[in-house]
Enzyme design. Structure first.
Site, PDB file in Angstrom:
ATOM      1  CG  HIS A  34      -0.381   7.602   1.668  1.00  0.00           C
ATOM      2  ND1 HIS A  34      -1.542   7.916   2.344  1.00  0.00           N
ATOM      3  CD2 HIS A  34      -0.606   7.983   0.378  1.00  0.00           C
ATOM      4  CE1 HIS A  34      -2.415   8.451   1.517  1.00  0.00           C
ATOM      5  NE2 HIS A  34      -1.863   8.493   0.308  1.00  0.00           N
ATOM      6  CG  HIS A  69      -4.943  10.191  -9.056  1.00  0.00           C
ATOM      7  ND1 HIS A  69      -5.510  11.428  -8.805  1.00  0.00           N
ATOM      8  CD2 HIS A  69      -4.463   9.759  -7.852  1.00  0.00           C
ATOM      9  CE1 HIS A  69      -5.371  11.732  -7.525  1.00  0.00           C
ATOM     10  NE2 HIS A  69      -4.740  10.726  -6.930  1.00  0.00           N
TER      11      HIS A  69
END
Length: 771
Positions: free
Chosen positions: A102, A290
């Site tokens: 992020h 993921h």
């Protein structure tokens, strides 16, 4: 009552019994005049804000730390746990990957802003975006390591390195790591993150009073898009990349939380493309990311406290207080989706893709009410709970995961990765390297022992200097040859400026080094006067060929150097023609890039509006005035307000308008470097008459006769209309301002020519400190 007031007044050192505000209290200038040109933004993050001071050498400080010991400390931390924020699965790795991801994922290719380069995740607004929920805890967990190494590693570098080490410790062979990110010391007040304000409204529609409140207040997409996701016309406003305000990428539940995988795929493709990622890199990043960790959604968003910027002082800079249970561990709330994608969330494997394709998935809801998916098959593998020993939970997929299976192009890539795990591992490692280094510029800026040796197209490679450079006598001889071409001052200045001034400091792309102005796509940009540019390049190639064929000692000159040198010679002549002898600095050593190593994304550096050359593409829709885009360009060139002003006035009298028009050419001696522009601009003997109500074009009329003397654009007049810029313009427009203007123009010109000279660190830093 009268006596009480009198007693109070007597106790005060000044009149009155109430204090209504202090430094920074609202309203301020931007509330009274929201459309004012914020020139002061050119001077953000000043050295005065940096506790290390102006002369701190981060490269030297980094070189002194024990890099192996630093990585060992990070590895030890990753497999530990603290009571105030326990690690999922006894491993902070996935949490730290998210923090690093992020930090870097705000990058967007349209203007090069965002990215991990300055550690902006530490400041508002990014530190308080809903999508960054609980990254405040990640950085606080890292503080003991940052505290130990101090100035030796920036927060920006540490966040990315921690993500890298997390990948390594969980089994991925990473592609490499380069340090060199230098921390900012204040919030970024300049970057445009989208038009949405309070509750999705434009800022002008916000209610009066404090806007603090629900942490989800900015999660909206209603204004930045035109068209609908299911329509042919579906357009995201530039320069944005994220599909939603306050999110890094896309809504994992689908556009507007609609749970539609095909719609989600369309948003994913648009958003990741604007981050400079192709389809394969996009799938690799999603599937690879993921493979680790879990998503958190145990509490409804309305119960979560305010983000860090709105939290009370007692929170000490941390936000999103969760009232359920202890507020963490099995009660953690982040994005609202709950669960893990794989049976072993702390190991690098291909289970994410295996499970995605092995099972049919059906929609369900998280405990927080978010849309997510679970396997239809009750015999599907389970995943261990992150905190409750012995508890097994269903696997989870997001709508954005199902999108990879249902979109045909993404599906083909997934199947390729499924069939070749080694290829997938390499693809993810490379995409992660690109994600976390994309805004760092050329590889010469990278530091440390793990910099990947391979040159990559997105790094804009330039060959290393492999020959002796020209000396002072060569430079003087080459200057004469350039001027003897007869091309004239405006043409030579234009070619050099076109080569250098596409630089943007946001991601360190562009600039004169490499001479990509010779190559597609830059050689065809209309703002660069391509027909004239072609003639200049032909002449420079002839001079280069002659010199390189006859120079002694192996000396050579590149086209990159020669184009700049010709511009410097032209500026010197223009100043001399105005009566001032000045030497324009020139630092040789640039090299020429090849077309093969010129990334197609250079097209994003093409300006849509450029006030230096009075270029404004009317085919583009604008929600901002040309002078605001001009300010943006000045900021990308790292110019101060005086540098911006001096360059703008000088470029105008040097006849640099892209189309040969005379707007802003406030002189009767074009091609001569003088302060004529400022003398006319500040003269009360003229008045300005707009062509129409849009006030894009103006006639300058002599008050005495009413005759039109000059024409101008908004980007010309702003230096007289804006209060801060006018004060500078008056300095240059004064009777004693001509020589000052010439010398300041030369300094600013040299600065622009040197912006991308990371290969000549000392010379570049000298220019930056002087200007």
């Amino acid at each position: 009552m009268k006596d009480e007031h009198a007693a109070t007044q007597g106790a005060c050192p000044f009149r009155g019994t109430r204090i209504g505000g202090a430094t920074g209290s609202e309203p301020q200038l931007d509330h009274w005049w929201p459309n004012r040109l914020k020139v002061e933004l050119l001077h953000q993050d000043p050295v005065q804000a940096n506790p290390f001071g102006a002369h701190h050498d981060y490269a030297e400080a980094f070189s002194k730390i024990d890099y192996d010991a630093l990585k060992a400390d990070i590895r030890s931390f990753l497999t530990s746990s603290v009571d105030w924020w326990p690690s999922d699965y006894g491993h902070y790795g996935p949490q730290m990957i998210r923090m690093a991801w992020h930090s870097a994922g705000t990058y967007r290719i349209a203007d090069g802003r965002g990215g991990a380069g300055q550690g902006m995740q530490r400041f508002a607004p990014i530190n308080s975006w809903w999508d960054n929920g609980n990254t405040d805890k990640s950085r606080r967990l890292l503080w003991p390591i940052k505290q130990k190494y101090g100035e030796g590693i920036s927060w920006a570098d540490l966040m990315v390195l921690t993500g890298n080490v997390a990948l390594e410790i969980m089994g991925l062979k990473t592609f490499g790591y380069g340090a060199g990110r230098i921390d900012a010391w204040e919030a970024d007040r300049a970057t445009y993150w989208g038009p949405e304000g309070w509750n999705g409204k434009r800022p002008s529609e916000a209610p009066s009073g404090p806007l603090e409140g629900h942490p989800n207040q900015m999660v909206t997409r209603d204004i930045r898009w035109e068209g609908d996701v299911e329509e042919d016309y579906y357009d995201l406003e530039n320069p944005l990349a994220a599909s939603h305000q306050s999110l890094i990428y896309v809504d994992p539940e689908g556009p507007n939380g609609n749970g539609n995988p095909i719609d989600s795929a369309r948003d994913i493709r648009e958003t990741f493309a604007r981050m400079a990622m192709n389809d394969e890199e996009t799938v690799a990043l999603i599937a690879g990311g993921h493979a680790f960790g879990k998503s958190h959604g145990m509490v409804t968003p309305d119960k979560i406290g305010p983000a860090p910027e709105g939290a009370p002082m007692s929170a000490m800079g941390m936000g999103w207080k969760n009232p359920e249970g202890p507020g963490f561990a099995q009660y953690t709330m982040t994005n609202g989706i709950e669960g893990s994608w794989t049976p072993e969330p702390t190991r690098w494997d291909n289970d994410y893709l295996t499970n995605l394709f092995a099972f049919e998935w059906e929609k369900t809801e998280s405990p927080a009410g978010a849309v997510q998916w679970k396997p239809k098959d009750p015999e599907a593998p389970k995943t261990p709970d992150a905190h409750v020993d012995g508890q097994m939970n269903e696997l989870m997929m997001m709508t954005s995961d199902i999108a990879l299976k249902e979109d045909p192009a993404y599906r083909a890539i997934c199947e390729k990765f499924l069939n070749d795990f080694d290829y997938f591992s390499d693809a993810f490692a490379r995409a992660w390297y690109k994600l976390t280094h994309r805004d760092m510029g050329p590889k010469v800026r990278y530091m440390g022992p793990e910099v990947a040796s391979e040159d990559l197209p997105w790094q804009d490679p330039i060959p290393a200097l492999d020959h002796p450079v020209v000396d002072a006598s060569d430079i003087e001889a080459l200057k004469r040859k350039c001027l003897d071409t007869g091309l004239g001052v405006p043409a030579l200045v234009s070619a050099a400026w076109s080569s250098a001034a596409n630089y943007r400091d946001s991601d360190k792309r562009g600039g004169a080094n490499g001479a990509r102005v010779r190559l597609w796509p830059q050689n065809g940009w209309e703002v660069n006067r391509p027909a004239e540019l072609s003639k200049v390049l032909d002449a420079m190639e002839a001079i280069q060929s002659e010199f390189n064929g006859s120079a002694s000692g192996g000396k050579r000159i590149s086209m990159a150097d020669l184009i700049v040198l010709a511009g410097c010679a032209a500026v010197e002549k223009a100043a001399k023609d105005g009566g001032i002898d000045v030497e324009v600095p020139f630092v040789p050593g640039r090299m020429d890039a090849s077309q093969e190593w010129t990334d197609e994304t250079f097209e994003w550096l093409k300006p849509v509006s450029d006030g230096f050359r009075n270029y404004h593409n009317e085919q583009v829709g604008y929600n901002v005035a040309p002078e605001q885009i001009f300010l943006d360009r000045a900021m990308l060139l790292k110019l101060t307000a005086p540098e911006w002003t001096a360059l703008s006035g000088g470029m105008k009298v040097l006849d640099q308008n892209w189309d040969g028009s005379k707007h802003g050419l406030f002189t009767d001696r074009p091609g001569v470097l003088s302060n004529d522009f400022f003398q006319v601009l500040t003269s009360p003997e003229y008045e300005w008459e707009p062509h129409d109500d849009r006030e894009m074009m103006f006639n300058l009329k002599a008050r005495a006769s009413g005759e039109t003397a000059f024409t101008a654009t908004r980007c010309d007049l702003v230096f007289g209309a804006n209060a801060q810029l006018r004060q500078v313009a008056e300095v240059y427009g004064a009777n004693d301002g001509n020589e000052r203007l010439v010398r300041d123009f030369v300094k600013a010109w040299h600065k622009v020519m040197m912006l991308d000279r990371f290969d000549a660190k000392e010379e570049r830093e000298k220019v930056m400190s002087v200007c």
